[in-house]
Design an enzyme around this catalytic site. Structure first.
Site, PDB file in Angstrom:
ATOM      1  N   ASN A   8       0.881  -1.170   0.000  1.00 37.91           N
ATOM      2  CA  ASN A   8       0.000   0.000   0.000  1.00 37.91           C
ATOM      3  C   ASN A   8       0.916   1.216   0.000  1.00 37.91           C
ATOM      4  O   ASN A   8       1.580   1.513   0.995  1.00 37.91           O
ATOM      5  CB  ASN A   8      -0.900   0.001   1.233  1.00 37.91           C
ATOM      6  N   GLU A  36      -3.908   1.904  -2.996  1.00 38.51           N
ATOM      7  CA  GLU A  36      -3.915   3.352  -2.754  1.00 38.51           C
ATOM      8  C   GLU A  36      -2.920   4.066  -3.669  1.00 38.51           C
ATOM      9  O   GLU A  36      -2.104   4.882  -3.213  1.00 38.51           O
ATOM     10  CB  GLU A  36      -3.651   3.668  -1.281  1.00 38.51           C
ATOM     11  N   TYR A 142      -7.994  -3.607  -2.132  1.00 42.71           N
ATOM     12  CA  TYR A 142      -7.929  -2.583  -1.094  1.00 42.71           C
ATOM     13  C   TYR A 142      -9.284  -2.566  -0.402  1.00 42.71           C
ATOM     14  O   TYR A 142     -10.266  -2.017  -0.909  1.00 42.71           O
ATOM     15  CB  TYR A 142      -7.591  -1.213  -1.674  1.00 42.71           C
ATOM     16  N   ASP A 201      -4.125  -4.714   1.053  1.00 46.20           N
ATOM     17  CA  ASP A 201      -4.395  -4.125   2.356  1.00 46.20           C
ATOM     18  C   ASP A 201      -5.823  -4.494   2.730  1.00 46.20           C
ATOM     19  O   ASP A 201      -6.781  -3.948   2.185  1.00 46.20           O
ATOM     20  CB  ASP A 201      -4.220  -2.605   2.263  1.00 46.20           C
ATOM     21  N   ASN A 203      -7.035  -4.225   5.837  1.00 49.72           N
ATOM     22  CA  ASN A 203      -7.496  -3.359   6.922  1.00 49.72           C
ATOM     23  C   ASN A 203      -8.092  -4.139   8.088  1.00 49.72           C
ATOM     24  O   ASN A 203      -9.031  -3.673   8.747  1.00 49.72           O
ATOM     25  CB  ASN A 203      -8.495  -2.322   6.395  1.00 49.72           C
ATOM     26  N   ASP A 302       3.120   4.676   5.103  1.00 49.47           N
ATOM     27  CA  ASP A 302       2.816   4.204   6.452  1.00 49.47           C
ATOM     28  C   ASP A 302       2.694   2.682   6.482  1.00 49.47           C
ATOM     29  O   ASP A 302       2.782   2.066   7.545  1.00 49.47           O
ATOM     30  CB  ASP A 302       1.554   4.868   7.014  1.00 49.47           C
ATOM     31  N   HIS A 303       2.523   2.061   5.304  1.00 54.17           N
ATOM     32  CA  HIS A 303       2.619   0.618   5.154  1.00 54.17           C
ATOM     33  C   HIS A 303       4.013   0.262   4.657  1.00 54.17           C
ATOM     34  O   HIS A 303       4.740   1.111   4.132  1.00 54.17           O
ATOM     35  CB  HIS A 303       1.605   0.104   4.128  1.00 54.17           C
TER      36      HIS A 303
END
Length: 313
Positions: A8, A36, A142, A201, A203, A302-303
């Site tokens: 991501n 993303e 995603y 991802d 989540n 951030d991933h």
């Protein structure tokens, strides 16, 4: 040997500023799934996907979502929920510079969308390709981030304004519909003589091993009991296997997401949100799994990319 990665990038332009292009060239992966991407075709940075061929669904929401699968050779087939995709090769293969190499093409979905996926079809959340050089379908997902149900929302403890549970309900609706679709597309791959690999991802931190601070996050979205239960229902020795957990059954993590805030990254107080879920025969060929926490001292997002080597073919 096939080296396959999922990442991501939290915006392809921002990731490139942090060194994504050099990481992509140096990691030398055969397949890379991206989530993303967050850029329409005319906003992609120069050489966005390096030396690889790309199938991309940007979605229709500017600056949000977007999924892509990068491959060494052009894929044998591309399928998206929207019915179209942007495809192209590296500049040296096409003679075209940068994002100009991409062309919109039909990507007919051979498997009917499951009931409930219609509202998500144009959001750039799912794409799958059949590899030309191996009997393997690669899927990139995603999954919506979600939120808390209305009864759990406490304004004083939330960074976002309460929404009456709307984001939670949207995520739960997506998961219910995607579960039906996942069964269909996995079976379609098997009927065509292909293994199936879902990356992306999701989540959701599935178990306590997948979240460093699991005790204080038992009431957090991404670790709710119903989310974890759904995740577990997608896995079995006969359907899909969590490849990284298969290789590291006793390891906490390896985490793939850390907040930008505080010391979360330095203390490795992360979440495992990015997965390789493979059909059992493919999963058995996995020999190495790594999380690229940083590249040359820089976080790409951030991933972090999750890279698996498969002794396949």
């Amino acid at each position: 040997m096939l080296r396959i990665a999922t990442a991501n990038v939290n915006g392809i332009r921002a990731a490139h500023r942090r060194g994504f292009g050099d990481w992509l060239a140096g990691r030398d992966a055969d397949v890379v799934a991206l989530q993303e991407v967050r850029a329409q075709a005319d906003k992609l940075p120069e050489g966005a996907f390096g030396h690889l061929h790309v199938a991309l669904d940007t979605g229709t929401l500017p600056g949000r979502n977007g999924v892509a699968v990068l491959t060494r050779t052009p894929p044998a087939a591309v399928r998206t929920w929207s019915g179209t995709a942007l495809v192209g090769g590296p500049p040296e293969a096409t003679g075209l510079p940068g994002a100009g190499e991409l062309a919109a093409v039909p990507a007919p979905d051979r498997i009917p969308l499951a009931r409930g996926l219609g509202p998500f079809a144009a959001q750039g959340r799912y794409l799958e390709v059949d590899l030309a050089e191996a009997p393997l379908t690669i899927a990139c997902l995603y999954l919506p981030k979600g939120g808390l149900p209305a009864e759990m929302q406490r304004p004083e403890r939330m960074r976002e304004a309460p929404d009456g549970g709307a984001r939670y309900l949207r995520k739960m609706a997506f998961m219910a519909a995607f579960s039906r679709y996942l069964t269909r597309t996995r079976r379609a791959a098997a009927a065509a003589g292909r293994e199936y690999l879902l990356m992306g991802d999701l989540n959701i931190a599935h178990t306590r091993q997948d979240l460093a601070a699991w005790r204080r996050n038992q009431g957090s979205d991404g670790f709710l009991p119903e989310e974890r239960e759904w995740f577990g229902q997608q896995l079995s020795p006969r359907t899909l296997v969590d490849v990284v957990r298969h290789l590291h059954p006793d390891l906490d993590g390896p985490y793939s997401w850390w907040s930008w805030l505080g010391q979360a990254f330095a203390k490795d107080a992360g979440w495992r949100l990015d997965y390789h879920l493979a059909t059992p025969r493919l999963a058995r060929t996995a020999v190495r799994a790594e999380v690229d926490r940083e590249f040359r001292g820089q976080r790409l997002s951030d991933h972090a990319p999750v890279v698996v080597d498969y002794d396949w073919g």
